[in-house]
Scaffold this active site. Sequence first.
Site, short mmCIF file in Angstrom:
data_model
loop_
_atom_site.label_atom_id
_atom_site.label_comp_id
_atom_site.label_asym_id
_atom_site.label_seq_id
_atom_site.Cartn_x
_atom_site.Cartn_y
_atom_site.Cartn_z
N GLU A 1 66.43 -57.58 -43.54
CA GLU A 1 66.29 -56.72 -44.72
C GLU A 1 67.64 -56.21 -45.20
OE1 GLU A 1 62.95 -54.04 -44.14
OE2 GLU A 1 61.93 -55.57 -42.98
N GLU B 1 59.37 -52.22 -51.22
CA GLU B 1 59.40 -50.90 -50.57
C GLU B 1 60.79 -50.26 -50.64
OE1 GLU B 1 58.17 -51.77 -46.56
OE2 GLU B 1 60.12 -52.54 -45.99
N HIS C 1 54.78 -58.34 -41.14
CA HIS C 1 55.97 -57.63 -41.62
C HIS C 1 56.96 -57.47 -40.46
CE1 HIS C 1 55.20 -56.11 -45.83
NE2 HIS C 1 54.30 -57.04 -45.57
C1 NOJ Z 1 57.20 -51.58 -42.91
C2 NOJ Z 1 56.40 -52.48 -43.78
O1 NOJ Z 1 57.23 -53.42 -44.43
C3 NOJ Z 1 55.64 -51.62 -44.76
O2 NOJ Z 1 54.95 -52.46 -45.68
C4 NOJ Z 1 54.72 -50.70 -44.02
O3 NOJ Z 1 54.09 -49.85 -44.94
C5 NOJ Z 1 55.48 -49.86 -43.01
N1 NOJ Z 1 56.30 -50.68 -42.20
C6 NOJ Z 1 54.53 -49.09 -42.11
O4 NOJ Z 1 53.84 -49.98 -41.27
CA CA Z 2 59.69 -53.91 -43.88
#
Ligand code: NOJ
Ligand code: CA
Length: 673
Positions: free
Chosen positions: A168, A475, A450
Amino acid sequence: MWRGVLLALLAAPLVSAAVEVSSPDGRITVAIEVSDRGEPQYRVQYGSEEIVAPSALGLRFKTQHAFDSGLSLSAGQVTPHSSSWEQPWGERRQVTDQHNERVVSLSSEQGRFMLRFRVFNDGIGFRYEVPEQPGFETVEIVDELTEFHLPQDSTAWWIPGRGWNRYEFLYRKTGLGDITLAHTPMTLRLPSGVHLSLHEAALVDYAAYVLDQRRAGVFQTSLTPWSDGIRVKTQAPFKSPWRTIQIAPDAVGLLNSDLILNLNEPNKLGDVSWVEPGKYIGIWWAMHINERTWGSGPKHGATTEETIRYLDFAAEHGFDGVLVEGWNLGWDGDWFNNGDVFSFTESYPDFDIQAVAYHARKKGVRLIGHHETSGSVTNYEKQVGAAYDLYETLGVRQVKTGYVADGGDIKRVDSNGVAHYEWHDGQFMVGQYLKSVQEAAKRKISINTHEPVKDTGLRRTYPNWITREGARGQEFNAWWNPPNPPEHTAILPYTRMLSGPMDFTPGIFDLTFQGPDSDQRVETTLAKQLALYVVLYSPIQMAADLPENYAERPDAFQFIKDVPADWEQSVAVAGEVGEFVVVARQERGGTDWYLGAVTNEKARDVKVPLSFLSDDGEYEAQVYRDGDAAHWKTAPYEIAIEKSIVSSDSMLVLKLAAGGGTAIRFRETGAVD
Ligand code: NOJ
Ligand code: CA
């Protein structure tokens, strides 16, 4: 008689210093040889251009003699292959696999191994195969010596390998000299304009590699080690993943390559009609923008009432699923560092899992499960069977898993109760991710991972590994300052997305959710959010924003409701890495086409011939474009929604604003007389 002699000659292994194998169209040639010290190496030619200069091959072990020198080479014949196969879901239904294969054997008195090369028109793949042999009952690989000696003066797009934030990071565009450790896929533009992507395919029971620049322009496959320093623990016979180089005359050529999938094994799960592509919403963005919490308390997101509100909205607008995060015990306090306390079967008292699952079934919508491990994988492994059983009984068909932990900080507890800390892309985790997918498959559940290991095309073998993250997604726009810049989504298709689908989660409509003057925002126009549904491929696509924000803009929302997530075919039409991209896709089992175009911070006009449309059809183009004054920073909501009649002879000029995009649905209106 002559024919018989010829066949006998062809069948006998050739013993020579250099053997070659070329692509079916003759444009790519790989030559493999051993040096006078018996060191294996290979090089790659594309037309008259040297793409990879002589580069080392080999393996080193903890206890056996290395496969790096003193080797003699013999080669089998070239075997042509041509077939096509069908994807249960994907960017295209039919995939063509045309390549020439050649197996090279390398041996010394100490041992032997094979290198299997496959050369396609769009690149090459090769792997190590170590057969059963005395002394190789237990093998610990301490180094893989594969190198890629790349042309100087190339430009690369890359993210750092073995960094704290896994995959990331923002992509960097640099000359080769600035690269230290880089993840794959790494994309290069050579001085000639040829584009390459270095990656790997079929990563199973092995460590992923990162590219380690050892000398100027020479990148070695540095396998991610276990916490004890060993890179791969195995026994003969074993095979490495395929080391791959995709080669195209231009940037767009890379996007139309199926090489990674072609190098994976066919579907091992049999009937996978239960794997369901589709679109979903979720109790998710509200937590990321701090309106709700994962943990319990007055702002708890995953309540029965809130879930029912989302389920009803999903049913009303034709979504397939609703993701619910923060429903299970363990989120209170510092959940990032508290993975050991997660329960995957017990819910918070204000979340009645039976009631919401019942409501979902009644409404014809599926609940989408969520398991955040915070990197405590032993805690997860202990519960995974019961956790997936619970979801199966509730009718859940998809689970999003999460492995939030810094790079190198995945907690593995051994049988003596001792904790060890591993990388997300080491052999241990490669095995853990696949185990979760296999356990899920037994219960007809699909997995969206994820904080995953990078994708290497295993969706072909395990079609329930439906998507994953593995790059900076939406995000980051909620809480990272600065957020993803406009160029980010014009880089992703040419880098991360070459490895497979991504759960980017597009569709934010309230782009300035902290007010128009805040830097914490989504740096795109509204039209670009729509275009991402076509540009960033995933068989499950989220509409990531809050229901109330969609209700406010029903006109733009219509595109998200219409756009499919599964495709008959896909064509990358135009683009340059980090600048812009135009992609067209035809709906699976339908006649409609969709187009997505996105640009970086630069406004531009792009001419697009509609030759991808069927020749005998007439289409209504439903265009969602940036308004004339649109700009991601000053006027992100300016959008124009227009209709026109077009055919395959038409040419469109897309006017993309700074940080903007265009989304189009082409609805077939009937055959032209
Ligand atoms: C990181 C994930 O990428 C995200 O989508 C998720 O909401 C959070 N972790 C919490 O699990
Ligand atoms: Ca993530």
